[in-house]
Design a protein around this motif. Structure first.
Motif, PDB file in Angstrom:
ATOM      1  N   GLY A 208       0.769  -1.213   0.108  1.00  0.00           N
ATOM      2  CA  GLY A 208       0.162  -0.190  -0.045  1.00  0.00           C
ATOM      3  C   GLY A 208       0.802   1.213   0.021  1.00  0.00           C
ATOM      4  N   LEU A 209       1.811   1.320   0.748  1.00  0.00           N
ATOM      5  CA  LEU A 209       2.892   2.437   0.927  1.00  0.00           C
ATOM      6  C   LEU A 209       3.594   2.469  -0.376  1.00  0.00           C
ATOM      7  CD1 LEU A 209       3.859   2.474   4.673  1.00  0.00           C
ATOM      8  CD2 LEU A 209       2.607   4.402   3.299  1.00  0.00           C
ATOM      9  N   GLU A 210       3.980   1.426  -1.127  1.00  0.00           N
ATOM     10  CA  GLU A 210       4.768   1.501  -2.178  1.00  0.00           C
ATOM     11  C   GLU A 210       3.842   2.087  -3.181  1.00  0.00           C
ATOM     12  OE1 GLU A 210       6.138  -2.390  -3.721  1.00  0.00           O
ATOM     13  OE2 GLU A 210       7.223  -2.589  -1.732  1.00  0.00           O
ATOM     14  N   ALA A 211       2.823   1.775  -3.505  1.00  0.00           N
ATOM     15  CA  ALA A 211       1.816   2.236  -4.599  1.00  0.00           C
ATOM     16  C   ALA A 211       1.767   3.937  -4.234  1.00  0.00           C
ATOM     17  CB  ALA A 211       0.474   1.533  -4.402  1.00  0.00           C
ATOM     18  N   PHE A 212       1.370   4.211  -2.964  1.00  0.00           N
ATOM     19  CA  PHE A 212       1.203   5.617  -2.642  1.00  0.00           C
ATOM     20  C   PHE A 212       2.418   6.406  -3.100  1.00  0.00           C
ATOM     21  CE2 PHE A 212       1.703   9.064   0.492  1.00  0.00           C
ATOM     22  CZ  PHE A 212       0.910   9.657   0.093  1.00  0.00           C
ATOM     23  N   PHE A 213       3.698   6.047  -2.710  1.00  0.00           N
ATOM     24  CA  PHE A 213       4.916   6.731  -3.085  1.00  0.00           C
ATOM     25  C   PHE A 213       4.873   6.731  -4.614  1.00  0.00           C
ATOM     26  CE2 PHE A 213       6.621   5.099   1.285  1.00  0.00           C
ATOM     27  CZ  PHE A 213       6.044   6.264   1.748  1.00  0.00           C
ATOM     28  N   LYS A 214       4.660   5.511  -5.429  1.00  0.00           N
ATOM     29  CA  LYS A 214       4.600   5.860  -6.856  1.00  0.00           C
ATOM     30  C   LYS A 214       3.391   6.566  -7.553  1.00  0.00           C
ATOM     31  CE  LYS A 214       6.773   1.148  -7.188  1.00  0.00           C
ATOM     32  NZ  LYS A 214       6.592  -0.295  -7.731  1.00  0.00           N
ATOM     33  N   GLY A 215       2.480   7.169  -6.586  1.00  0.00           N
ATOM     34  CA  GLY A 215       1.501   7.898  -7.007  1.00  0.00           C
ATOM     35  C   GLY A 215       0.263   7.136  -7.821  1.00  0.00           C
ATOM     36  N   LYS A 216      -0.013   5.849  -7.242  1.00  0.00           N
ATOM     37  CA  LYS A 216      -0.853   5.241  -7.869  1.00  0.00           C
ATOM     38  C   LYS A 216      -2.379   5.544  -7.354  1.00  0.00           C
ATOM     39  CE  LYS A 216       1.918   1.330  -9.325  1.00  0.00           C
ATOM     40  NZ  LYS A 216       1.868  -0.435  -9.108  1.00  0.00           N
ATOM     41  N   SER A 217      -3.406   5.413  -8.325  1.00  0.00           N
ATOM     42  CA  SER A 217      -4.778   5.817  -7.751  1.00  0.00           C
ATOM     43  C   SER A 217      -5.145   4.556  -7.056  1.00  0.00           C
ATOM     44  CB  SER A 217      -5.484   6.117  -9.016  1.00  0.00           C
ATOM     45  OG  SER A 217      -5.593   5.191  -9.711  1.00  0.00           O
ATOM     46  N   TYR A 218      -4.711   3.207  -7.299  1.00  0.00           N
ATOM     47  CA  TYR A 218      -5.320   2.269  -6.604  1.00  0.00           C
ATOM     48  C   TYR A 218      -4.083   1.113  -6.670  1.00  0.00           C
ATOM     49  CZ  TYR A 218      -6.467  -0.837 -10.622  1.00  0.00           C
ATOM     50  OH  TYR A 218      -6.568  -1.593 -11.652  1.00  0.00           O
ATOM     51  N   VAL A 219      -4.330   0.122  -5.936  1.00  0.00           N
ATOM     52  CA  VAL A 219      -3.324  -1.326  -5.968  1.00  0.00           C
ATOM     53  C   VAL A 219      -4.365  -2.386  -5.434  1.00  0.00           C
ATOM     54  CG1 VAL A 219      -2.299  -0.853  -3.762  1.00  0.00           C
ATOM     55  CG2 VAL A 219      -1.020  -2.029  -5.512  1.00  0.00           C
ATOM     56  N   ILE A 220      -3.811  -3.411  -6.073  1.00  0.00           N
ATOM     57  CA  ILE A 220      -4.427  -4.532  -5.560  1.00  0.00           C
ATOM     58  C   ILE A 220      -3.370  -5.509  -5.199  1.00  0.00           C
ATOM     59  CG2 ILE A 220      -5.870  -6.921  -6.384  1.00  0.00           C
ATOM     60  CD1 ILE A 220      -6.548  -5.404  -8.639  1.00  0.00           C
ATOM     61  N   THR A 221      -3.326  -6.000  -3.996  1.00  0.00           N
ATOM     62  CA  THR A 221      -2.192  -6.574  -3.293  1.00  0.00           C
ATOM     63  C   THR A 221      -2.422  -8.004  -3.518  1.00  0.00           C
ATOM     64  OG1 THR A 221      -3.416  -6.531  -1.062  1.00  0.00           O
ATOM     65  CG2 THR A 221      -1.939  -4.673  -1.609  1.00  0.00           C
ATOM     66  N   GLY A 222      -1.175  -8.627  -3.868  1.00  0.00           N
ATOM     67  CA  GLY A 222      -1.126 -10.004  -3.884  1.00  0.00           C
ATOM     68  C   GLY A 222      -1.392 -10.275  -5.489  1.00  0.00           C
ATOM     69  N   ARG A 223      -0.505 -11.062  -6.193  1.00  0.00           N
ATOM     70  CA  ARG A 223      -0.641 -11.787  -7.385  1.00  0.00           C
ATOM     71  C   ARG A 223      -1.988 -12.482  -7.924  1.00  0.00           C
ATOM     72  NH1 ARG A 223       2.332 -12.483 -11.991  1.00  0.00           N
ATOM     73  NH2 ARG A 223       1.947 -13.973 -13.433  1.00  0.00           N
ATOM     74  N   VAL A 224      -2.476 -13.500  -6.911  1.00  0.00           N
ATOM     75  CA  VAL A 224      -3.583 -14.143  -7.106  1.00  0.00           C
ATOM     76  C   VAL A 224      -4.892 -12.966  -6.871  1.00  0.00           C
ATOM     77  CG1 VAL A 224      -5.394 -15.745  -6.126  1.00  0.00           C
ATOM     78  CG2 VAL A 224      -2.743 -16.320  -6.170  1.00  0.00           C
ATOM     79  N   ASN A 225      -4.795 -12.328  -6.176  1.00  0.00           N
ATOM     80  CA  ASN A 225      -6.044 -11.264  -6.217  1.00  0.00           C
ATOM     81  C   ASN A 225      -5.994 -10.323  -7.281  1.00  0.00           C
ATOM     82  OD1 ASN A 225      -6.458 -12.211  -3.452  1.00  0.00           O
ATOM     83  ND2 ASN A 225      -4.937 -10.606  -2.491  1.00  0.00           N
ATOM     84  N   TYR A 226      -4.501  -9.994  -7.778  1.00  0.00           N
ATOM     85  CA  TYR A 226      -4.562  -9.258  -9.102  1.00  0.00           C
ATOM     86  C   TYR A 226      -5.179  -9.892 -10.065  1.00  0.00           C
ATOM     87  CZ  TYR A 226      -2.772  -6.190 -12.619  1.00  0.00           C
ATOM     88  OH  TYR A 226      -2.443  -5.457 -13.693  1.00  0.00           O
ATOM     89  N   LEU A 227      -5.095 -11.294 -10.472  1.00  0.00           N
ATOM     90  CA  LEU A 227      -5.525 -12.033 -11.657  1.00  0.00           C
ATOM     91  C   LEU A 227      -7.064 -12.093 -11.324  1.00  0.00           C
ATOM     92  CD1 LEU A 227      -2.793 -14.698 -11.762  1.00  0.00           C
ATOM     93  CD2 LEU A 227      -3.118 -12.638 -13.217  1.00  0.00           C
ATOM     94  N   GLN A 228      -7.446 -12.595 -10.081  1.00  0.00           N
ATOM     95  CA  GLN A 228      -9.006 -12.292 -10.064  1.00  0.00           C
ATOM     96  C   GLN A 228      -9.733 -11.314 -10.232  1.00  0.00           C
ATOM     97  OE1 GLN A 228      -9.388 -13.959  -6.123  1.00  0.00           O
ATOM     98  NE2 GLN A 228      -9.045 -16.205  -6.447  1.00  0.00           N
ATOM     99  N   SER A 229      -9.105 -10.044 -10.007  1.00  0.00           N
ATOM    100  CA  SER A 229      -9.980  -8.685 -10.333  1.00  0.00           C
ATOM    101  C   SER A 229     -10.302  -8.524 -11.695  1.00  0.00           C
ATOM    102  CB  SER A 229      -8.859  -7.771  -9.588  1.00  0.00           C
ATOM    103  OG  SER A 229      -7.979  -7.398 -10.414  1.00  0.00           O
TER     104      SER A 229
END
Length: 255
Positions: A208-229
Motif C-alpha cells: 500500500g505504501l509502495e503504491a502511494f509513493f509511486k503516485g498510484k490511484s489504486y493497487v490490488i495486493t497479491g498476485r492471485v488477487n490481481y488476477l482474480q480482479s
C-alpha cells in the motif's frame, strides 16, 4: 509525496491487523504517528513498542469513528498522510443482520469526513495524501457480503475520483484493495476463508505504501488477487453475480 520521514501519519483502526501493520511500516520509514481506534490498551501498547523501537513521536486518540461525535476529536489535527483503515464487515444473508448502520457509518461516512478534515491543510502545503483501504470485493457485486462489498466499491470509486481532483495539486489518494488477509476481520465478520489464499497484514501495508509513493490511484495486493480482479471485466455482470453467489453460498450459513 516520495517520503514520510519526519512527516505525520494518521492511521485509523490502528489497534490491530492492517492498521497496526501500517503503523509499524510508517514508523520504520521515519514517520511520526497519530493512532486511533476504540481500544486504549492496544493503542498504548503499540505506541510504546514503536517509541522504543524507532524513537518516533506517537500520539494516541481513542475514538469510535462510527459515532459522529468522536470524529470531532480530529478537528484541527495536522497530518501529512491519512490512512483510512477502520472498517467492519459481515458475511451473512442480507436479512440476517438487524442493522448495517454502524458498518456504513464507519466504512463510508467516517472515511469521507476524515478526508474532508485533512485535505485543506494538505492542499495549502501543496503535498500530502490519503490511503483508503478498500477490498478486492469492490470490483464486483458480492452476494452474502452485499453491504460490506458495496461499501468498499464506494471507497474505491471515491478514492479514484479524489485522485483525479487533487493529484495535480500535490495530493495523492490511493485505494488499497487487499484480498483475504490474516487479521481478526474473519472472526468478527464470521468469514469462512478456509482454502483461500491469504496475505499478511504486513505485506498489505508494504504494498500500500509502495503504491502511494509511486503516485498510484489504486493497487490490488497479491498476485492471485490481481488476477482474480480481471474476471469481472471479462464476464457479463449477471454471470459474475452467479459465480460469486455460488462461491459465497457455500461459505455462509443460509436460511
Amino acid at each position: 509525496m516520495k517520503s514520510i520521514k519526519g512527516k505525520t501519519v494518521l492511521i485509523t483502526g490502528a489497534s490491530s491487523g492492517i492498521g497496526k501493520a501500517f503503523a509499524f511500516e510508517a514508523a520504520k520509514k521515519g514517520a511520526n504517528l497519530i493512532l486511533t481506534a476504540r481500544s486504549s490498551q492496544q493503542l498504548n501498547d503499540i505506541a510504546t513498542r514503536i517509541t522504543r523501537q524507532y524513537n518516533n513521536k506517537v500520539q494516541v486518540i481513542v475514538a469510535d469513528l462510527s459515532h459522529k461525535e468522536d470524529i470531532a476529536k480530529f478537528n484541527g489535527v495536522k497530518t501529512d498522510l491519512l490512512v483510512n483503515n477502520a472498517g467492519i464487515g459481515k458475511w451473512a444473508n442480507f436479512l440476517d443482520e438487524a442493522s448495517y448502520e454502524e458498518m456504513l457509518e464507519l466504512n463510508i461516512n467516517a472515511l469521507v469526513k476524515l478526508t474532508q478534515l485533512v485535505l485543506p491543510g494538505m492542499l495549502e502545503r501543496g503535498e500530502g495524501g490519503v490511503i483508503n483501504i478498500a477490498s478486492t470485493g469492490a470490483f464486483q457485486p458480492c452476494p452474502y457480503v452485499a453491504v460490506y462489498c458495496a461499501s468498499k466499491a464506494f471507497v474505491l470509486s471515491f478514492s479514484e475520483a479524489l485522485y483525479g481532483e487533487y493529484y495535480h495539486r500535490g495530493v495523492t489518494v490511493t485505494a488499497v484493495c487487499p484480498g483475504n488477509t490474516a487479521t481478526n476481520f474473519q472472526v468478527a465478520a464470521k468469514a469462512d476463508t478456509k482454502g483461500m489464499s491469504v496475505d499478511t497484514a504486513e505485506y498489505v501495508a508494504q504494498k500500500g505504501l509502495e503504491a502511494f509513493f509511486k503516485g498510484k490511484s489504486y493497487v490490488i495486493t497479491g498476485r492471485v488477487n490481481y488476477l482474480q480482479s480481471f474476471l469481472p471485466r471479462l464476464l457479463p455482470r449477471k454471470s459474475m453475480i452467479n459465480v460469486v453467489s455460488g462461491m459465497m453460498k457455500k461459505r455462509v450459513a443460509t436460511n
